[in-house]
Write an enzyme that holds these catalytic residues in place. Structure first.
Site, PDB file in Angstrom:
ATOM      1  N   TYR A 203       0.837  -1.213   0.000  1.00  0.00           N
ATOM      2  CA  TYR A 203       0.000   0.000   0.000  1.00  0.00           C
ATOM      3  C   TYR A 203       0.874   1.265   0.000  1.00  0.00           C
ATOM      4  CZ  TYR A 203      -3.837   3.056   1.639  1.00  0.00           C
ATOM      5  OH  TYR A 203      -4.781   4.050   1.777  1.00  0.00           O
ATOM      6  N   ALA A 204       1.933   1.275   0.811  1.00  0.00           N
ATOM      7  CA  ALA A 204       2.828   2.439   0.868  1.00  0.00           C
ATOM      8  C   ALA A 204       3.494   2.668  -0.484  1.00  0.00           C
ATOM      9  CB  ALA A 204       3.885   2.234   1.955  1.00  0.00           C
TER      10      ALA A 204
HETATM   11  P1  NAP Z   1     -13.254   2.150   1.276  1.00  0.00           P
HETATM   12  O1  NAP Z   1     -14.286   2.527   2.281  1.00  0.00           O
HETATM   13  O2  NAP Z   1     -12.730   0.756   1.258  1.00  0.00           O
HETATM   14  O3  NAP Z   1     -13.804   2.546  -0.173  1.00  0.00           O
HETATM   15  C1  NAP Z   1     -13.056   2.288  -1.319  1.00  0.00           C
HETATM   16  C2  NAP Z   1     -14.003   2.220  -2.489  1.00  0.00           C
HETATM   17  O4  NAP Z   1     -13.233   1.902  -3.670  1.00  0.00           O
HETATM   18  C3  NAP Z   1     -15.041   1.139  -2.311  1.00  0.00           C
HETATM   19  O5  NAP Z   1     -16.293   1.651  -2.671  1.00  0.00           O
HETATM   20  C4  NAP Z   1     -14.557   0.056  -3.252  1.00  0.00           C
HETATM   21  O6  NAP Z   1     -15.561  -0.762  -3.837  1.00  0.00           O
HETATM   22  C5  NAP Z   1     -13.898   0.870  -4.343  1.00  0.00           C
HETATM   23  N1  NAP Z   1     -12.998   0.051  -5.133  1.00  0.00           N
HETATM   24  C6  NAP Z   1     -12.106  -0.868  -4.700  1.00  0.00           C
HETATM   25  N2  NAP Z   1     -11.472  -1.444  -5.725  1.00  0.00           N
HETATM   26  C7  NAP Z   1     -11.967  -0.879  -6.854  1.00  0.00           C
HETATM   27  C8  NAP Z   1     -11.723  -1.051  -8.222  1.00  0.00           C
HETATM   28  N3  NAP Z   1     -10.829  -1.943  -8.666  1.00  0.00           N
HETATM   29  N4  NAP Z   1     -12.420  -0.292  -9.118  1.00  0.00           N
HETATM   30  C9  NAP Z   1     -13.343   0.593  -8.686  1.00  0.00           C
HETATM   31  N5  NAP Z   1     -13.622   0.810  -7.390  1.00  0.00           N
HETATM   32  C10 NAP Z   1     -12.938   0.074  -6.476  1.00  0.00           C
HETATM   33  O7  NAP Z   1     -11.972   3.073   1.403  1.00  0.00           O
HETATM   34  P2  NAP Z   1     -11.806   4.599   1.821  1.00  0.00           P
HETATM   35  O8  NAP Z   1     -11.268   4.611   3.181  1.00  0.00           O
HETATM   36  O9  NAP Z   1     -13.007   5.396   1.480  1.00  0.00           O
HETATM   37  O10 NAP Z   1     -10.593   4.986   0.843  1.00  0.00           O
HETATM   38  C11 NAP Z   1     -10.727   5.786  -0.303  1.00  0.00           C
HETATM   39  C12 NAP Z   1      -9.338   6.170  -0.770  1.00  0.00           C
HETATM   40  O11 NAP Z   1      -8.672   6.890   0.264  1.00  0.00           O
HETATM   41  C13 NAP Z   1      -8.453   4.979  -1.101  1.00  0.00           C
HETATM   42  O12 NAP Z   1      -7.613   5.286  -2.195  1.00  0.00           O
HETATM   43  C14 NAP Z   1      -7.624   4.813   0.158  1.00  0.00           C
HETATM   44  O13 NAP Z   1      -6.409   4.161  -0.097  1.00  0.00           O
HETATM   45  C15 NAP Z   1      -7.436   6.259   0.550  1.00  0.00           C
HETATM   46  N6  NAP Z   1      -7.094   6.461   1.952  1.00  0.00           N
HETATM   47  C16 NAP Z   1      -7.927   6.056   2.939  1.00  0.00           C
HETATM   48  C17 NAP Z   1      -7.552   6.277   4.257  1.00  0.00           C
HETATM   49  C18 NAP Z   1      -8.426   5.877   5.418  1.00  0.00           C
HETATM   50  O14 NAP Z   1      -7.976   6.005   6.548  1.00  0.00           O
HETATM   51  N7  NAP Z   1      -9.639   5.447   5.221  1.00  0.00           N
HETATM   52  C19 NAP Z   1      -6.340   6.879   4.561  1.00  0.00           C
HETATM   53  C20 NAP Z   1      -5.514   7.270   3.506  1.00  0.00           C
HETATM   54  C21 NAP Z   1      -5.898   7.057   2.213  1.00  0.00           C
HETATM   55  P3  NAP Z   1     -16.413  -1.821  -2.996  1.00  0.00           P
HETATM   56  O15 NAP Z   1     -17.397  -0.995  -2.266  1.00  0.00           O
HETATM   57  O16 NAP Z   1     -17.083  -2.665  -3.984  1.00  0.00           O
HETATM   58  O17 NAP Z   1     -15.444  -2.568  -2.158  1.00  0.00           O
END
Ligand code: NAP
Length: 248
Positions: A155-156
């Protein structure tokens, strides 16, 4: 912020940070398209929610790692709304393990969504932004991409790559009226972080000067600012939304 007459595409917009971004852009006047890998009825549920809030929204079942699926989504948005002004590369996944135990497929899957996915979506949307000499591209990175994290080498790596990509793209597309920036969230309350064990959550919390986890809406506000016309002189930058976890 006024996104009247603008069109935004938010990848992974069914829930969490992506949904919050779609909401903030939509509430400020943008027509919003989301794509996700969830079943169609789940995506439709989100689209209905957005519509109830008065947002002009469309939803697509499309995987960012599948070039043809993304091509079809972008084509449909263009056929329907004629333009894409804002692209938010938000879709991302985690598959945590200590590096020595990390499975090849988990290394690959995280990079595939986090890096290859951004490549396909940006490549496809950029063509239309270039024609109109206007665009805002916002890539979602992570504090982990800057500081690293035990159990998240995959991930990093993906999230650090996003920052290098953002800067290179920003330099290339600047003469075309297009900006590219990143937002790097710290620990945000979403499904992604809910699956962390309580002791891990507690350890991280102690390292956040603001002593709380962030909310998706707080990340969305930073994205919306970068997406706005007000941010026209900002490109190649990263806004850190992390409660002070990393200070750069
Ligand atoms: P999340 O709740 O897991 O939501 C991610 C979304 O992306 C989900 O709706 C998922 O679909 C969708 N997804 C996954 N794989 C996909 C693909 N191949 N094509 C299209 N859509 C896809 O995560 P989040 O926390 O909102 O994270 C959103 C972004 O912020 C990500 O890039 C994550 O790395 C980044 N981020 C998050 C955090 C945190 O603390 N939450 C911190 C830093 C960065 P499904 O619903 O079907 O699974």
């Amino acid at each position: 912020m006024d996104f009247e007459n603008q069109v935004a595409m938010v990848t992974g917009g069914r829930r969490g940070i992506g949904l919050a971004i779609a909401q903030v852009l939509g509430q400020n006047g943008a027509r919003v398209a989301i794509n996700d890998v969830a079943p169609e009825e789940e995506i439709e549920k989100t689209v209905e929610e957005l519509k109830k809030q008065g947002i002009n929204a469309r939803g697509y079942v499309a995987d960012v790692t599948k070039k043809e699926e993304i091509k079809a989504v972008v084509q449909d948005i263009i056929n329907t709304w004629g333009q894409i002004d804002i692209l938010v590369n938000n879709a991302g996944i985690t598959k945590d393990a200590l590096f020595v135990r990390m499975k090849d497929e988990d290394w690959k899957a995280v990079l595939e969504v986090g890096v290859q996915g951004i490549y396909y979506c940006t490549k496809e949307v950029l063509r239309y932004m270039m024609r109109r000499q206007y665009g805002r591209i916002i890539n979602i990175s992570s504090a982990v991409g800057v500081m690293g994290n035990v159990g998240q080498a995959n991930y990093a790596t993906a999230k650090a790559a996003v920052l290098g990509f953002t800067k290179s793209l920003a330099r290339e597309v600047a003469p075309l009226g297009i900006t590219a920036n990143a937002v790097a969230p710290g620990f945000i309350n979403t499904e992604m972080t809910k699956k962390l064990p309580e002791e891990v959550r507690e350890t991280w919390l102690q390292q956040v000067p603001l002593r709380r986890w962030g909310e998706p809406e707080e990340v969305a506000q930073a994205v919306a600012f970068l997406a706005s016309r007000a941010a026209g002189y900002i490109t190649g930058q990263t806004i850190h939304v992390n409660g002070g976890l990393v200070m750069i």
